[in-house]
Design a protein around this motif. Structure first.
Motif, PDB file in Angstrom:
ATOM      1  N   GLU A   1       0.826  -1.203   0.000  1.00 33.02           N
ATOM      2  CA  GLU A   1       0.000   0.000   0.000  1.00 33.02           C
ATOM      3  C   GLU A   1       0.863   1.257   0.000  1.00 33.02           C
ATOM      4  O   GLU A   1       0.564   2.236  -0.659  1.00 33.02           O
ATOM      5  N   GLY A   2       1.948   1.216   0.778  1.00 34.11           N
ATOM      6  CA  GLY A   2       2.867   2.355   0.833  1.00 34.11           C
ATOM      7  C   GLY A   2       3.518   2.617  -0.516  1.00 34.11           C
ATOM      8  O   GLY A   2       3.655   3.759  -0.943  1.00 34.11           O
ATOM      9  N   ARG A   3       3.886   1.544  -1.193  1.00 32.68           N
ATOM     10  CA  ARG A   3       4.493   1.678  -2.518  1.00 32.68           C
ATOM     11  C   ARG A   3       3.483   2.272  -3.498  1.00 32.68           C
ATOM     12  O   ARG A   3       3.796   3.155  -4.273  1.00 32.68           O
ATOM     13  N   ASP A   4       2.244   1.782  -3.440  1.00 32.61           N
ATOM     14  CA  ASP A   4       1.195   2.305  -4.324  1.00 32.61           C
ATOM     15  C   ASP A   4       0.922   3.780  -4.050  1.00 32.61           C
ATOM     16  O   ASP A   4       0.755   4.568  -4.970  1.00 32.61           O
ATOM     17  N   ALA A   5       0.881   4.133  -2.770  1.00 32.00           N
ATOM     18  CA  ALA A   5       0.650   5.530  -2.405  1.00 32.00           C
ATOM     19  C   ALA A   5       1.799   6.407  -2.910  1.00 32.00           C
ATOM     20  O   ALA A   5       1.572   7.503  -3.422  1.00 32.00           O
ATOM     21  N   GLY A   6       3.014   5.923  -2.776  1.00 37.62           N
ATOM     22  CA  GLY A   6       4.176   6.670  -3.254  1.00 37.62           C
ATOM     23  C   GLY A   6       4.162   6.828  -4.758  1.00 37.62           C
ATOM     24  O   GLY A   6       4.477   7.901  -5.291  1.00 37.62           O
ATOM     25  N   ARG A   7       3.775   5.784  -5.453  1.00 41.18           N
ATOM     26  CA  ARG A   7       3.685   5.837  -6.911  1.00 41.18           C
ATOM     27  C   ARG A   7       2.629   6.854  -7.335  1.00 41.18           C
ATOM     28  O   ARG A   7       2.856   7.650  -8.249  1.00 41.18           O
ATOM     29  N   GLU A   8       1.476   6.829  -6.670  1.00 40.86           N
ATOM     30  CA  GLU A   8       0.402   7.778  -6.993  1.00 40.86           C
ATOM     31  C   GLU A   8       0.851   9.217  -6.731  1.00 40.86           C
ATOM     32  O   GLU A   8       0.589  10.113  -7.531  1.00 40.86           O
ATOM     33  N   GLU A   9       1.533   9.434  -5.633  1.00 43.58           N
ATOM     34  CA  GLU A   9       2.043  10.772  -5.306  1.00 43.58           C
ATOM     35  C   GLU A   9       3.039  11.237  -6.363  1.00 43.58           C
ATOM     36  O   GLU A   9       3.002  12.390  -6.802  1.00 43.58           O
ATOM     37  N   GLY A  10       3.919  10.352  -6.795  1.00 42.60           N
ATOM     38  CA  GLY A  10       4.893  10.695  -7.829  1.00 42.60           C
ATOM     39  C   GLY A  10       4.219  11.030  -9.152  1.00 42.60           C
ATOM     40  O   GLY A  10       4.617  11.969  -9.841  1.00 42.60           O
ATOM     41  N   LEU A  11       3.191  10.288  -9.491  1.00 40.82           N
ATOM     42  CA  LEU A  11       2.448  10.563 -10.722  1.00 40.82           C
ATOM     43  C   LEU A  11       1.788  11.930 -10.657  1.00 40.82           C
ATOM     44  O   LEU A  11       1.855  12.702 -11.618  1.00 40.82           O
ATOM     45  N   LYS A  12       1.184  12.249  -9.521  1.00 35.53           N
ATOM     46  CA  LYS A  12       0.542  13.561  -9.359  1.00 35.53           C
ATOM     47  C   LYS A  12       1.565  14.683  -9.503  1.00 35.53           C
ATOM     48  O   LYS A  12       1.311  15.692 -10.151  1.00 35.53           O
ATOM     49  N   GLU A  13       2.718  14.515  -8.881  1.00 32.91           N
ATOM     50  CA  GLU A  13       3.774  15.531  -8.966  1.00 32.91           C
ATOM     51  C   GLU A  13       4.258  15.689 -10.407  1.00 32.91           C
ATOM     52  O   GLU A  13       4.478  16.792 -10.880  1.00 32.91           O
ATOM     53  N   GLY A  14       4.426  14.575 -11.099  1.00 31.38           N
ATOM     54  CA  GLY A  14       4.871  14.616 -12.485  1.00 31.38           C
ATOM     55  C   GLY A  14       3.866  15.318 -13.382  1.00 31.38           C
ATOM     56  O   GLY A  14       4.236  16.112 -14.250  1.00 31.38           O
ATOM     57  N   LEU A  15       2.592  15.037 -13.183  1.00 30.69           N
ATOM     58  CA  LEU A  15       1.551  15.702 -13.976  1.00 30.69           C
ATOM     59  C   LEU A  15       1.521  17.202 -13.695  1.00 30.69           C
ATOM     60  O   LEU A  15       1.376  18.012 -14.610  1.00 30.69           O
ATOM     61  N   LYS A  16       1.662  17.556 -12.427  1.00 32.95           N
ATOM     62  CA  LYS A  16       1.678  18.978 -12.048  1.00 32.95           C
ATOM     63  C   LYS A  16       2.854  19.693 -12.704  1.00 32.95           C
ATOM     64  O   LYS A  16       2.705  20.781 -13.260  1.00 32.95           O
ATOM     65  N   GLU A  17       4.024  19.082 -12.653  1.00 34.03           N
ATOM     66  CA  GLU A  17       5.207  19.689 -13.266  1.00 34.03           C
ATOM     67  C   GLU A  17       5.036  19.807 -14.778  1.00 34.03           C
ATOM     68  O   GLU A  17       5.436  20.802 -15.379  1.00 34.03           O
ATOM     69  N   GLY A  18       4.420  18.803 -15.385  1.00 41.03           N
ATOM     70  CA  GLY A  18       4.157  18.860 -16.820  1.00 41.03           C
ATOM     71  C   GLY A  18       3.238  20.012 -17.186  1.00 41.03           C
ATOM     72  O   GLY A  18       3.455  20.712 -18.178  1.00 41.03           O
ATOM     73  N   ARG A  19       2.211  20.223 -16.384  1.00 39.26           N
ATOM     74  CA  ARG A  19       1.291  21.356 -16.630  1.00 39.26           C
ATOM     75  C   ARG A  19       2.015  22.685 -16.454  1.00 39.26           C
ATOM     76  O   ARG A  19       1.816  23.618 -17.231  1.00 39.26           O
ATOM     77  N   ASN A  20       2.863  22.758 -15.438  1.00 41.82           N
ATOM     78  CA  ASN A  20       3.621  23.994 -15.213  1.00 41.82           C
ATOM     79  C   ASN A  20       4.571  24.277 -16.376  1.00 41.82           C
ATOM     80  O   ASN A  20       4.704  25.423 -16.813  1.00 41.82           O
ATOM     81  N   GLU A  21       5.227  23.246 -16.876  1.00 41.10           N
ATOM     82  CA  GLU A  21       6.140  23.430 -18.003  1.00 41.10           C
ATOM     83  C   GLU A  21       5.363  23.859 -19.250  1.00 41.10           C
ATOM     84  O   GLU A  21       5.820  24.712 -20.010  1.00 41.10           O
ATOM     85  N   GLN A  22       4.190  23.297 -19.441  1.00 39.20           N
ATOM     86  CA  GLN A  22       3.362  23.682 -20.585  1.00 39.20           C
ATOM     87  C   GLN A  22       2.949  25.153 -20.469  1.00 39.20           C
ATOM     88  O   GLN A  22       2.991  25.890 -21.457  1.00 39.20           O
TER      89      GLN A  22
END
Length: 65
Positions: A5-26
């Protein structure tokens, strides 16, 4: 919370951060294009959501960045 569960939560958090950074770069890329077209900073801020300080930094960067 177990390891899986911790790994899944960490993966989800990383995905959210990556999407946010992608939107900011755009938003920064759109702002650079708008600056190159000579649009005023108020319009660019409204369209991209960036602030004046962020636009000032972009305005000083080389166009090929």
């Amino acid at each position: 919370m177990g390891r899986s569960e911790g790994r899944d939560a960490g993966r989800e958090e990383g995905l959210k951060e990556g999407l946010k950074e992608g939107r900011n770069e755009q938003a920064r890329e759109i702002a650079r294009n708008m600056l190159a077209l000579g649009l005023n900073s108020v319009t660019i801020e409204r369209v991209t959501g960036l602030n004046g300080e962020e636009l000032a930094v972009l305005a000083d960067l080389p166009a090929d960045r």
